[in-house]
Write an enzyme that holds these catalytic residues in place. Sequence first.
Site, PDB file in Angstrom:
ATOM      1  N   LYS A  81      25.991 -66.721  22.063  1.00  0.00           N
ATOM      2  CA  LYS A  81      24.998 -67.539  21.379  1.00  0.00           C
ATOM      3  C   LYS A  81      25.176 -69.005  21.753  1.00  0.00           C
ATOM      4  CE  LYS A  81      23.349 -68.132  16.569  1.00  0.00           C
ATOM      5  NZ  LYS A  81      23.642 -67.708  15.176  1.00  0.00           N
ATOM      6  N   SER A 156      19.810 -66.735  12.821  1.00  0.00           N
ATOM      7  CA  SER A 156      19.665 -67.568  13.999  1.00  0.00           C
ATOM      8  C   SER A 156      20.130 -66.895  15.288  1.00  0.00           C
ATOM      9  CB  SER A 156      20.463 -68.855  13.794  1.00  0.00           C
ATOM     10  OG  SER A 156      21.844 -68.581  13.594  1.00  0.00           O
ATOM     11  N   SER A 180      22.720 -64.623   9.585  1.00  0.00           N
ATOM     12  CA  SER A 180      22.321 -64.795  10.985  1.00  0.00           C
ATOM     13  C   SER A 180      22.854 -63.746  11.944  1.00  0.00           C
ATOM     14  CB  SER A 180      22.734 -66.190  11.477  1.00  0.00           C
ATOM     15  OG  SER A 180      21.961 -67.188  10.853  1.00  0.00           O
TER      16      SER A 180
END
Length: 470
Positions: A81, A156, A180
């Site tokens: 990420k 996210s 997330s």
Amino acid sequence: MGQELWRLSAVEIAATIRGGGISCVEAVTAAVDRMAAINGSVNAVVNDLGETALAQARHADEVVRSGVALGPLHGVPVTIKENADQRGLPTPNGIPALAEAMSPDDSPVVTNLLKAGAIVIGRTNTPEFSLRWFTDNPLHGKTLNPWDPAITPGGSTGGGAAAVALGIGAIAHGSDLGGSLRYPAYACGLATIRPSLGRVPAYNPSGADERPPTFQLMSVQGPIAREVRDVRLALAAMARGDARDPWWVPAPLEGPSPAAPIRVAVTKTPAGLSCHPAVAQAIDQAAAYLDAAGYAVEAVDPPLVAEVAESWRVLLNTDARIMLESTIRKFGSTDINAVHDGFQSAEEPRDLEGYIRAFADRTRLVRAWHVFLEDIPLVLAPVSQVPPYPQDEDLKGAERVRQMHDEQTLLYAVNLLGLPAAAVPTGLHNGAPLGVQIIGPRFREDLCLDAAQVIENGAGVLTDRLLDDS
């Protein structure tokens, strides 16, 4: 097998490399080629590291030939990420002003994956500041859900979830402050674990300041994968200690078995609000799988969920007002500022006395859950009380954002408690994935994943359907 290597699980890739069935170069080439072929349809990977990954794969094959012991993820392609530091690469977190902000060193989770032998093929998209349940930003644009571009891939870790759902790597790294990891897994039909606070070390060497207190206590790093067994393998690799994170705890990954049958509390109204009928049906189906496997399943609401959720909102919003708001106002887009306003309106930030009292009261809430879980070790609950949202649902105004908080109470309440929670898919509703989460006692990720495996055994690996059609 060669043309379909990208479909193999991490467990299969690692085992086949160890057994000499495939090379690291073959495994990584398949993933990189898959990324080139399919990523354009979803915009999941925003920093293609394929060339570097292939060079690392060639070196990894030399290691195999040397005969030394291999790490558990040796040769397995993964994604990271874009809010986690990776040496020599930017950590923009969706913010254009940070597009060239290079990381001086790897974050602990990247270090641990590399030590385990994983090979990073790309970095995945996030919303700005990683603060939405959607994945869009002015730097890289919007990530689409591979099942349906009209619905969110989650946030996210939406980029990581969309990537691994399509076979771009076997494991996606992610993080979870308010769902997330679990919400993107839910939206994309994947498995994940939100580890206990202290299980996986976290630190970004590029950070100029320490994170706000509640971020330190509620944000964790973890894996997303297509299968539960890959989540378990990745968690073990990620959980290695790192002195840079003083919150890390050297807790064993496996604990003693609770008294049989293991009790499971099933909740469909965690804060007094009912689930969408399709979500309620998914919970019932998961409960039936657990019951058939010998778990003692009973309808019991866990304690104080509405208060836990309110405490999360109070503490997070107060920290954000003091330590993040000026940065969001200065560097954030109109969209993220509107979402931030909606978050702030969901619970008014407190003054110093109110903040301290709320922080002190957190212990009462955590204690109540620890006592509850001592008697009933697992909670089967919704990830979200509604199916995955349409894209940009949080841009419909502050009132809608407040409603979304009500619909997600046990998604983010878990973060305040610091407990582990696995998410696993159960099927589709109108073409979109649905699933459940299993919450367990602190540092008992093993119990959560055991139950998730039972549910996956019954429901099947959902992304097999997606990959068959892609």
